[in-house]
Motif scaffolding. Structure first.
Motif, short mmCIF file in Angstrom:
data_model
loop_
_atom_site.label_atom_id
_atom_site.label_comp_id
_atom_site.label_asym_id
_atom_site.label_seq_id
_atom_site.Cartn_x
_atom_site.Cartn_y
_atom_site.Cartn_z
N ARG A 1 -1.73 -0.33 -13.86
CA ARG A 1 -0.43 -0.81 -14.30
C ARG A 1 -0.52 -1.69 -15.55
O ARG A 1 0.43 -1.75 -16.34
CB ARG A 1 0.26 -1.58 -13.16
N GLU B 1 -4.51 -0.45 -8.35
CA GLU B 1 -3.14 -0.33 -8.86
C GLU B 1 -2.99 -1.08 -10.18
O GLU B 1 -2.38 -0.58 -11.14
CB GLU B 1 -2.15 -0.87 -7.84
N VAL C 1 5.18 -4.24 -9.97
CA VAL C 1 4.23 -4.11 -8.86
C VAL C 1 4.60 -5.11 -7.77
O VAL C 1 4.74 -6.30 -8.05
CB VAL C 1 2.77 -4.38 -9.31
#
Length: 449
Positions: free
Chosen positions: A231, A212, A199
């Protein structure tokens, strides 16, 4: 694999002698170029990466000894054979001290000439093969390229850290390969068969970064038409790499701290807690400790991330790694662009070594890719390199050497001999080969040291 026909430069102001030697060497299967004085030899050697140079000592404009020193400054690896008259053997000895591979006396014994040329080329070939083998060995882990002390320390650090589950903070300038180091840590860990998720924290806004990382429930916000795993969950049992960790907000820092401490996360829009098993690696080009002192970064998160620290060296601090990196990128982009590039001219390589690379390995890779694309011939020269590299060389003709203490030549020579002996396990014959001198010369120098 294509066979390479050795390219030899013969330097002599006796035109008839040059012609005879050229004919002989061509008969032995070599490509041969001629230069009729030392100055012309230097100019050719700057542009063409010869496999061997055979030069007379006494010549007009620039003698062989001066040409030898100048060429060696540009290309220390090239073997140079000296031709001299019986009455001028002292000059040959001086040449050996200056880095000549060997010397032959005139009139030449052509059988000895052929044998010495073959030996010099074989020495270079073995040295190249040895370097390639070393490079393959030092490329581990995960295709990291470098043989400098800094890179060896870095690889040792990765080898020690990787097997643990400790959180790792990778620090260093942009372009130094922090993601590559993170991949190496993962690849050498017990989690290597599990996913590694990456990321880039700086690429996402605070709200998007939260979604995310932790995921979201359906309807959690406008556009959330279905549940999404974050994630952290994708990296469960594996590794999560958070690049540019220093760019996240203080609010996100608090949420990330909880996830690291408790090994638990909550999707956006959910009150349900999920347990995760993730090895965290973070990277930054910022001075996080300074950000802690200024209140931009949480101290408790800093210490959670900074369990183990890896500092990535800047490329300018390990210039000896530039040649293998350059050749790696050359092969990569020559293949990608379907070009038969043979290499770099010595002058182009000299410019690459002198430049300070503010963009580090990423900038070097871009420069090589650009050069390959622009190239119309066989060898990349300074003309294909970016303007900033050429300009830097003009503005800094002595590189960064002006700021360094000048060591006595005797001390440098002594250190080179000791290093060669250490690398060869005390084998004087092999050490002499690596130094490009004869065993007899090495023994004489050892007596002095």
């Amino acid at each position: 694999m294509t066979t390479h026909k050795a390219h030899i430069l013969v330097v002599d102001d006796d035109l008839s002698h040059c012609t005879i030697i050229q004919a002989l060497m061509k008969g032995w299967g070599y490509d041969v170029s001629l230069a009729h004085n030392g100055r012309a030899a230097v100019e050719q050697a700057k542009e063409i990466p010869f496999d061997l140079i055979v030069t007379d000592v006494r010549m007009s404009e620039m003698d062989g000894l001066e040409a030898l020193k100048t060429i060696k400054a540009y290309n220390p690896a090239i073997p140079i054979l000296i031709m001299t008259a019986y009455s001028n053997v002292e000059s040959a000895v001086d040449a050996i001290k200056s880095g000549a591979y060997d010397y032959l006396t005139k009139p030449l014994d052509f059988d000895m000439l052929q044998l010495t040329i073959a030996r010099a080329l074989e020495h270079t070939h073995l040295k190249t093969e040895n370097e390639q083998l070393k490079q393959q060995l030092t490329a581990a882990p995960q295709n990291m390229i470098g043989r400098s002390p800094q890179m060896r320390r870095l690889m040792d650090m990765i080898a020690m850290i990787a097997p643990s589950d400790a959180t790792v903070l990778i620090c260093g300038e942009s372009g130094t390969g922090k993601e590559l180091i993170a991949r190496s840590v993962h690849a050498n860990s017990s989690r290597r068969d599990q996913p590694m998720v990456i990321v880039n924290c700086a690429a996402l806004s605070e709200s998007l970064l939260e979604s995310e990382l932790f995921g979201h429930e359906k309807g959690a916000f406008t556009g959330a038409d279905k549940r999404r795993e974050g994630r952290f969950m994708e990296a469960d049992k594996g590794t999560l790499f958070l690049d540019e960790i220093g760019e996240i907000s203080l609010l996100m820092q608090a949420k990330l701290l909880r996830a690291i401490q408790e090994r638990e996360i909550q999707r956006v829009g959910s009150n349900h807690t999920l347990t995760v098993d993730v090895r965290l690696i973070a990277a930054t080009n910022r001075d996080l400790l300074a950000d802690v002192e200024s209140g931009k970064f949480r101290q408790d998160l800093y210490y959670r991330l900074n369990v183990m620290t890896i500092d990535t060296p800047a490329l300018r601090e390990r210039s000896e790694d530039i040649p293998p990196l350059v050749m790696h990128f050359l092969e990569k982009y020559a293949t990608r662009n379907r070009k038969a590039v043979k290499g770099f001219t010595p002058q182009a390589m000299n410019l690459l070594l002198k430049y300070n690379w503010p963009g580090n390995v990423r900038e070097l890779e871009n420069a090589v890719e650009r050069a390959v694309i622009l190239l119309t011939g066989d060898f990349i020269s300074e003309k294909e390199l970016p303007l900033c590299i050429n300009q830097f060389a003009q503005d800094n003709p002595h590189g960064d050497q002006a700021d360094q203490a000048i060591q006595p030549l005797e001390q440098i020579e002594k250190q080179a001999i000791l290093t060669a002996l250490e690398k060869t396990g005390g084998n004087k014959t092999e050490a002499a080969k690596q130094l490009g001198i004869t065993r007899k010369t090495l023994l004489a120098k050892l007596q002095k040291t």
